[in-house]
Design a protein around this motif. Structure first.
Motif, PDB file in Angstrom:
ATOM      1  N   LEU A 298       0.839  -1.208   0.000  1.00  0.00           N
ATOM      2  CA  LEU A 298       0.000   0.000   0.000  1.00  0.00           C
ATOM      3  C   LEU A 298       0.870   1.253   0.000  1.00  0.00           C
ATOM      4  CD1 LEU A 298      -2.681  -0.986   2.670  1.00  0.00           C
ATOM      5  CD2 LEU A 298      -3.134  -0.590   0.253  1.00  0.00           C
ATOM      6  N   THR A 299       0.420   2.274  -0.702  1.00  0.00           N
ATOM      7  CA  THR A 299       1.094   3.577  -0.624  1.00  0.00           C
ATOM      8  C   THR A 299       0.561   4.289   0.634  1.00  0.00           C
ATOM      9  OG1 THR A 299      -0.687   4.575  -1.889  1.00  0.00           O
ATOM     10  CG2 THR A 299       1.200   3.777  -3.145  1.00  0.00           C
ATOM     11  N   GLY A 300       1.100   5.452   0.934  1.00  0.00           N
ATOM     12  CA  GLY A 300       0.613   6.224   2.086  1.00  0.00           C
ATOM     13  C   GLY A 300      -0.861   6.547   1.924  1.00  0.00           C
ATOM     14  N   GLU A 301      -1.209   7.004   0.721  1.00  0.00           N
ATOM     15  CA  GLU A 301      -2.610   7.319   0.403  1.00  0.00           C
ATOM     16  C   GLU A 301      -3.481   6.058   0.519  1.00  0.00           C
ATOM     17  OE1 GLU A 301      -4.272   9.926  -0.239  1.00  0.00           O
ATOM     18  OE2 GLU A 301      -6.046   9.297  -1.378  1.00  0.00           O
ATOM     19  N   GLY A 302      -2.920   4.955   0.028  1.00  0.00           N
ATOM     20  CA  GLY A 302      -3.641   3.679   0.073  1.00  0.00           C
ATOM     21  C   GLY A 302      -3.916   3.246   1.500  1.00  0.00           C
ATOM     22  N   GLN A 303      -2.911   3.426   2.374  1.00  0.00           N
ATOM     23  CA  GLN A 303      -3.090   3.045   3.791  1.00  0.00           C
ATOM     24  C   GLN A 303      -4.208   3.860   4.424  1.00  0.00           C
ATOM     25  OE1 GLN A 303       0.534   2.870   6.151  1.00  0.00           O
ATOM     26  NE2 GLN A 303       1.696   2.357   4.311  1.00  0.00           N
ATOM     27  N   LEU A 304      -4.176   5.156   4.121  1.00  0.00           N
ATOM     28  CA  LEU A 304      -5.196   6.048   4.696  1.00  0.00           C
ATOM     29  C   LEU A 304      -6.598   5.665   4.206  1.00  0.00           C
ATOM     30  CD1 LEU A 304      -5.525   8.724   6.359  1.00  0.00           C
ATOM     31  CD2 LEU A 304      -5.535   9.896   4.150  1.00  0.00           C
ATOM     32  N   GLN A 305      -6.709   5.487   2.893  1.00  0.00           N
ATOM     33  CA  GLN A 305      -8.009   5.152   2.296  1.00  0.00           C
ATOM     34  C   GLN A 305      -8.501   3.779   2.772  1.00  0.00           C
ATOM     35  OE1 GLN A 305      -9.893   7.151   0.699  1.00  0.00           O
ATOM     36  NE2 GLN A 305      -8.487   8.798   0.135  1.00  0.00           N
ATOM     37  N   ALA A 306      -7.545   2.841   2.917  1.00  0.00           N
ATOM     38  CA  ALA A 306      -7.908   1.490   3.369  1.00  0.00           C
ATOM     39  C   ALA A 306      -8.448   1.545   4.793  1.00  0.00           C
ATOM     40  CB  ALA A 306      -6.698   0.574   3.291  1.00  0.00           C
ATOM     41  N   GLN A 307      -7.781   2.335   5.633  1.00  0.00           N
ATOM     42  CA  GLN A 307      -8.245   2.468   7.022  1.00  0.00           C
ATOM     43  C   GLN A 307      -9.650   3.057   7.075  1.00  0.00           C
ATOM     44  OE1 GLN A 307      -4.981   4.651   8.597  1.00  0.00           O
ATOM     45  NE2 GLN A 307      -3.902   2.836   9.332  1.00  0.00           N
ATOM     46  N   ILE A 308      -9.869   4.081   6.259  1.00  0.00           N
ATOM     47  CA  ILE A 308     -11.200   4.720   6.232  1.00  0.00           C
ATOM     48  C   ILE A 308     -12.259   3.716   5.763  1.00  0.00           C
ATOM     49  CG2 ILE A 308     -12.603   6.498   5.077  1.00  0.00           C
ATOM     50  CD1 ILE A 308      -9.996   8.195   4.937  1.00  0.00           C
ATOM     51  N   ALA A 309     -11.924   3.007   4.684  1.00  0.00           N
ATOM     52  CA  ALA A 309     -12.890   2.060   4.112  1.00  0.00           C
ATOM     53  C   ALA A 309     -13.187   0.922   5.089  1.00  0.00           C
ATOM     54  CB  ALA A 309     -12.350   1.505   2.801  1.00  0.00           C
ATOM     55  N   LEU A 310     -12.155   0.415   5.743  1.00  0.00           N
ATOM     56  CA  LEU A 310     -12.353  -0.697   6.685  1.00  0.00           C
ATOM     57  C   LEU A 310     -13.116  -0.245   7.930  1.00  0.00           C
ATOM     58  CD1 LEU A 310      -8.906  -2.440   6.261  1.00  0.00           C
ATOM     59  CD2 LEU A 310     -11.116  -3.462   5.770  1.00  0.00           C
ATOM     60  N   GLU A 311     -12.824   0.984   8.339  1.00  0.00           N
ATOM     61  CA  GLU A 311     -13.541   1.542   9.500  1.00  0.00           C
ATOM     62  C   GLU A 311     -15.041   1.650   9.186  1.00  0.00           C
ATOM     63  OE1 GLU A 311     -14.260   2.483  13.128  1.00  0.00           O
ATOM     64  OE2 GLU A 311     -12.252   1.901  12.470  1.00  0.00           O
ATOM     65  N   ARG A 312     -15.296   2.132   7.976  1.00  0.00           N
ATOM     66  CA  ARG A 312     -16.691   2.267   7.538  1.00  0.00           C
ATOM     67  C   ARG A 312     -17.361   0.890   7.495  1.00  0.00           C
ATOM     68  NH1 ARG A 312     -16.711   5.354   2.272  1.00  0.00           N
ATOM     69  NH2 ARG A 312     -15.816   6.965   3.551  1.00  0.00           N
ATOM     70  N   TRP A 313     -16.630  -0.089   7.020  1.00  0.00           N
ATOM     71  CA  TRP A 313     -17.137  -1.477   6.932  1.00  0.00           C
ATOM     72  C   TRP A 313     -17.467  -2.008   8.317  1.00  0.00           C
ATOM     73  CZ3 TRP A 313     -18.243  -5.345   3.428  1.00  0.00           C
ATOM     74  CH2 TRP A 313     -18.232  -6.644   3.921  1.00  0.00           C
ATOM     75  N   ARG A 314     -16.531  -1.779   9.262  1.00  0.00           N
ATOM     76  CA  ARG A 314     -16.747  -2.308  10.618  1.00  0.00           C
ATOM     77  C   ARG A 314     -17.940  -1.639  11.281  1.00  0.00           C
ATOM     78  NH1 ARG A 314     -10.923  -1.721  10.898  1.00  0.00           N
ATOM     79  NH2 ARG A 314     -10.033  -3.733  10.360  1.00  0.00           N
ATOM     80  N   ARG A 315     -18.040  -0.321  11.030  1.00  0.00           N
ATOM     81  CA  ARG A 315     -19.164   0.407  11.636  1.00  0.00           C
ATOM     82  C   ARG A 315     -20.484  -0.106  11.063  1.00  0.00           C
ATOM     83  NH1 ARG A 315     -18.804   5.844  10.200  1.00  0.00           N
ATOM     84  NH2 ARG A 315     -16.572   5.807  10.054  1.00  0.00           N
ATOM     85  N   MET A 316     -20.455  -0.445   9.792  1.00  0.00           N
ATOM     86  CA  MET A 316     -21.676  -0.903   9.124  1.00  0.00           C
ATOM     87  C   MET A 316     -22.102  -2.282   9.633  1.00  0.00           C
ATOM     88  SD  MET A 316     -22.250  -0.746   5.059  1.00  0.00           S
ATOM     89  CE  MET A 316     -21.550  -2.309   4.616  1.00  0.00           C
ATOM     90  N   LEU A 317     -21.114  -3.147   9.889  1.00  0.00           N
ATOM     91  CA  LEU A 317     -21.442  -4.529  10.271  1.00  0.00           C
ATOM     92  C   LEU A 317     -21.374  -4.792  11.769  1.00  0.00           C
ATOM     93  CD1 LEU A 317     -19.682  -6.570   7.468  1.00  0.00           C
ATOM     94  CD2 LEU A 317     -22.060  -5.947   7.627  1.00  0.00           C
ATOM     95  N   GLY A 318     -20.805  -3.862  12.496  1.00  0.00           N
ATOM     96  CA  GLY A 318     -20.633  -4.077  13.929  1.00  0.00           C
ATOM     97  C   GLY A 318     -19.191  -4.419  14.231  1.00  0.00           C
ATOM     98  N   ALA A 319     -18.726  -4.083  15.434  1.00  0.00           N
ATOM     99  CA  ALA A 319     -17.316  -4.261  15.803  1.00  0.00           C
ATOM    100  C   ALA A 319     -16.908  -5.724  15.710  1.00  0.00           C
ATOM    101  CB  ALA A 319     -17.093  -3.737  17.207  1.00  0.00           C
ATOM    102  N   GLY A 320     -15.681  -5.963  15.349  1.00  0.00           N
ATOM    103  CA  GLY A 320     -15.112  -7.307  15.357  1.00  0.00           C
ATOM    104  C   GLY A 320     -15.324  -8.082  14.066  1.00  0.00           C
TER     105      GLY A 320
END
Lengths: 243, 111
Positions: free
Chosen positions: B78-100
């Motif tokens: 991942l590039t720096g931008e990729g890491q940031l975007q991946a974190q945002i996307a995964l955070e959104r995913w976790r929030r949508m489905l519930g923690a864990g």
């Protein structure tokens, strides 16, 4: 009750033994052959797969996939599976991802303008030629002649076969058969050709080839439609005048 | 999402999740396929998509093909931008489905 003589039983045993021995040897030879040729087959599949990828990335992906397939050394089936499911399946999808996007917003606006202009020109010519009236007249004439044909046909059927009063049923049967057969042939043929082109066709094969392939597909479709129509007519004639 | 972002499917999120675990490490395609249990038919196009959007960088392996007796692999991270975007996307995913619930680790995620 079935009785078997001792001689027959011995012959059956001998034949069974021979079959088992020959079968065992053959399967062992085939397995060895497969093991020996599978890595080459996997490499061949990978080379076919990369032909779907844009030329500038082809070498890179060939090297990547060959390197990754080499991880399955000594496991020919896995290598073959990797080549088939990972490379051959991925190649067209990868080609789509790697294809340069040429349409810009200004380009798309320009092309929209061109399309609009062409449409208005066609509309003007259409109005000038009074095509609508011509088509309406043509339709009326066709409809009348169709009605007349059906009437003549129905009269003919009634006079020849008094039992069959519903000529529409016969026509419907023939048409149903024609339609089902045409759809089946056209769909399976198109699917087969498209799959073949997708599988072995290189990504950037020349336009002339594409045109030739399309022409061939259309030609075959029309030929099959013609043959089916002919068969349907023969069927209808047989139903009408057979016996 | 606009056209400046790649399309994110559960499989591509699972891929981002794996890449984000050790973002400094270079990984190759087959390694990711085996880690995720997803077919290469999905992984390679997704890698190409992320690379096109600048979320990933790739390079050829430095090993000498003659020495390792195989062609060079392509490595990704991942590039720096990729890491940031991946974190945002995964955070959104976790929030949508519930923690864990992480993509690629059970639940709705790919096997």
């Amino acid at each position: 009750m079935i009785t078997i003589s001792i001689g027959t039983a011995v012959v059956a045993l001998v034949v069974g033994f021979i079959f088992k021995a020959v079968g065992g040897a053959a399967s062992s030879i085939l397995a060895d052959e497969f093991k020996a040729s599978a890595p080459h087959a996997a490499q061949r599949i990978i080379r076919i797969a990369v032909r779907r990828i844009p030329a500038e990335r082809r070498e890179e992906m060939l090297e990547t996939w060959l390197a990754e397939a080499s991880e399955y050394e000594g496991r020919p089936l896995r290598a073959l599976r990797f080549a088939l499911w990972n490379c051959l399946v991925a190649a067209p999808l990868l080609a789509r991802e790697l294809r340069p996007v040429a349409v810009t917003s200004s380009g798309s606006a320009r092309s929209r303008g061109v399309v609009e202009g062409a449409r208005s020109r066609v509309r003007r010519v259409w109005n000038w030629l009074e095509f609508s009236q011509f088509l309406r007249a043509l339709w009326t004439s066709l409809r009348d002649s169709l009605k007349a044909s059906v009437r003549i046909y129905a009269d003919a059927v009634r006079s020849l076969r008094p039992g069959v009063s519903q000529s529409g049923e016969l026509m419907r049967d023939a048409f149903r058969i024609w339609l089902a057969a045409f759809i089946a042939v056209a769909a399976s043929f198109t699917f087969a050709v498209r799959s073949l082109i997708n599988l072995i066709g290189p990504y950037d094969y020349p336009r002339a080839w594409r045109s030739a392939a399309q022409l061939a597909v259309r030609g075959l479709l029309y030929a099959s439609a013609g043959a089916l129509t002919f068969a349907a007519v023969l069927y209808a004639l047989e139903v009408l005048f057979g016996r | 999402m606009g056209s400046d972002h790649p399309r994110l499917t559960p499989q591509s999120l699972a891929l981002l999740n794996v890449l984000l675990q050790n973002p400094a490490d270079w990984k190759y395609g087959l390694e990711l396929i085996e880690a995720l249990g997803i077919k290469g038919g999905t992984v390679y196009p997704t890698l190409a998509r992320f690379e096109r959007f600048g979320w990933l960088e790739s390079r050829a392996e430095e090993a000498d093909p003659a020495k390792v007796k195989r062609p060079r692999r392509r490595l990704y991270r991942l590039t720096g931008e990729g890491q940031l975007q991946a974190q945002i996307a995964l955070e959104r995913w976790r929030r949508m489905l519930g923690a864990g619930d992480e993509p690629g680790k059970g639940g709705l995620a790919p096997a």
